[in-house]
Design a protein around this motif. Structure first.
Motif, PDB file in Angstrom:
ATOM      1  N   ASP A 147      28.144  11.553 -29.008  1.00  0.00           N
ATOM      2  CA  ASP A 147      28.855  11.888 -30.248  1.00  0.00           C
ATOM      3  C   ASP A 147      28.922  10.682 -31.178  1.00  0.00           C
ATOM      4  O   ASP A 147      29.377   9.597 -30.790  1.00  0.00           O
ATOM      5  CB  ASP A 147      30.276  12.358 -29.920  1.00  0.00           C
ATOM      6  N   ASN A 163      29.467  15.797 -33.158  1.00  0.00           N
ATOM      7  CA  ASN A 163      30.017  16.239 -31.876  1.00  0.00           C
ATOM      8  C   ASN A 163      29.082  17.308 -31.309  1.00  0.00           C
ATOM      9  O   ASN A 163      28.121  17.738 -31.962  1.00  0.00           O
ATOM     10  CB  ASN A 163      31.455  16.768 -32.012  1.00  0.00           C
ATOM     11  N   LYS A 164      29.379  17.750 -30.086  1.00  0.00           N
ATOM     12  CA  LYS A 164      28.528  18.734 -29.412  1.00  0.00           C
ATOM     13  C   LYS A 164      29.389  19.582 -28.489  1.00  0.00           C
ATOM     14  O   LYS A 164      30.561  19.273 -28.216  1.00  0.00           O
ATOM     15  CB  LYS A 164      27.423  18.028 -28.619  1.00  0.00           C
TER      16      LYS A 164
END
Length: 490
Positions: A147, A163-164
């Motif tokens: 991130d 972000n993920k």
């Protein structure tokens, strides 16, 4: 008699199997700790790790077998001595040698089997493990996006995600910079969301991008400002970006590249490579003078032009002449430059030949060391059994306490001596044959001494006997001191 033989064989076989697998487990853990950094984070399949451990376990047998032989023999005869079964055998009129004869035959068969293992199976195992370990260590780590951090692992791209998702397959607020060596322009891609998955052959990673824009700026061939340069902007609802991931896949190297290594050859191959390398070394040494003799002159240029070569009678007197007397002033600079050129050439040739000579000589030493190590594995099993069996009969302690300590001490002594001797042989301090057999030569008298002490029922490790001997020695000193003090007072 047969019952005694069966008793001794059963008492040895179980500890040998247990200690062998324990030692193998410890050695495998050491192998994993050594190469743990090369295995973590690279996304290997489970069968690749299992294959590597299988080859590593087979390669560790050469160290595990002697240690297991030493430890199991100490435990076996320590248990028999602690339960007074050795005393009962001797009380029945059977000597320790006769009781051990089937066990000695079994150990001999294991030693012969270890020789054939080291000659036929171990080279193949080392070849498989060496090539696989080389590919494992050279494989790149898996592509991982953190991130808020740019990732430059993929050549030509820099990728950043704000972000993920938890599983890492969905990326949010993406920025992708494309760096091209052909074009000097700038290519930037922005997207709110991207779904990441691999192609069927795992050679490509595909990003399915949503709600984004792509900026392309091209120049006219130079980096200077150009008001007519082209600027393009694309908006998209959904698109796909493909990335080449072939560099992240593990590629198997041809095993033929490793076959000439000394650890991957059997006895016949070691003989062949030793002879061929020796011939190459002799040919290199024989061509040294032929390469430099054209620049190594025993007469100067001036005398050669005057057709006055040096004679044996007046060579010393000629060399004693000064530089100004031999060469005229107008020829001195040319003579100096020619001499410096010849000296540089001779030095370069000798340096190159010395390096080749050292490399070939080291290869020959390694071949000879590996040749004799095929035999030392079998002999070391016999030697360490000859140390462990009488040692266990003398200390009369079973279990995993004192026998383990004694086994580790003697094995470390053997391993340290063999390692130092082998290193000294590679450095040229001692011969390769002596470097291989030094540990066995040093420990053989100890084995003979322990066998003699065990056959004569010597209490070699009985502390009470040493205390009595120390008290007797102290009492004698006191007696002599008192006599001397009384004589001096008279």
């Amino acid at each position: 008699m047969k019952k005694i033989h069966v008793l001794v064989l059963k008492a040895f076989f179980k500890p040998f199997i247990v200690t062998f697998f324990i030692v193998m487990f410890v050695l495998l853990m050491l192998f994993l700790f050594k190469y743990i950094d090369d295995l973590i984070g690279k996304g290997f399949e489970w069968y690749v790790i299992l294959e590597l451990l299988w080859y590593a376990s087979a390669a560790q047998i050469s160290m595990a077998m002697p240690l297991a032989m030493l430890l199991s023999s100490i435990m076996t005869f320590g248990n028999l001595g602690e339960s007074y079964e050795l005393v009962a055998i001797k009380a029945a009129g059977i000597s320790l040698k006769k009781a051990m004869m089937p066990l000695i035959i079994l150990v001999g068969l294991i030693s012969v089997g270890s020789f054939f293992f080291s000659d036929y199976i171990l080279p193949i195992t080392n070849l498989k493990m060496g090539s696989l370990l080389y590919d494992v260590r050279n494989k790149k780590a898996d592509f991982l996006i953190k991130d808020g951090i740019f990732n430059n692992s993929i050549p030509g791209y820099s990728i950043r995600a704000q972000n993920k998702s938890k599983d890492g397959t969905v990326l949010y607020n993406l920025i992708i910079y494309q760096h091209s060596n052909i074009s000097r322009g700038t290519n930037v891609l922005l997207a709110k969301e991207g779904v990441m998955y691999n192609s069927r052959d795992n050679n490509y990673m595909i990003l399915k991008l949503k709600d984004g824009v792509r900026y392309e700026e091209t120049t006219a061939g130079n980096r200077s400002y150009n008001p007519r340069q082209q600027f393009t902007r694309y908006y998209f609802k959904q698109t796909e970006q493909k990335f080449d991931m072939s560099t992240f896949q593990m590629k198997r190297t041809d095993e033929d590249l490793f076959k000439s290594h000394s650890m991957m050859l059997n006895l016949k191959q070691l003989e062949y490579y030793t002879d061929s390398t020796t011939k190459m070394l002799d040919s290199i040494r024989g061509t040294i003078f032929n390469e430099i003799k054209g620049n190594y002159k025993l007469f100067n240029t001036y005398q050669a032009r005057q057709n006055k070569p040096l004679k044996k009678d007046d060579s010393l007197s000629t060399f004693n002449h000064s530089f100004a007397e031999v060469i005229p002033a107008d020829k001195r600079i040319v003579a100096l430059n020619n001499s410096l050129t010849d000296i540089r050439y001779i030095k370069e040739v000798l340096d190159m030949k010395a390096k080749s000579d050292k490399d070939f000589d080291l290869s020959i030493v390694r071949y000879i060391l590996e040749y004799h190590k095929k035999f030392t594995l079998a002999v070391s099993c016999l030697l360490l059994f000859s140390i462990g069996a009488p040692l266990g009969a003398i200390i009369r302690k079973g279990g995993l306490g004192l026998p383990v300590v004694m086994a580790i001490i003697f094995f470390l002594i053997y391993h340290i001596i063999s390692t130092i001797a082998e290193k000294s042989a590679k450095e040229g301090d001692i011969g390769p044959i002596m470097g291989t057999w030094t540990a066995i030569i040093v420990l053989t008298p100890l084995a003979i001494f322990l066998i003699y002490k065990a056959a004569t029922d010597s209490a070699l490790f009985d502390i009470e006997n040493y205390k009595l001997a120390a008290n007797k020695f102290i009492n004698r000193l006191k007696t002599h001191y008192n006599k001397y003090f009384k004589k001096k007072n008279r």
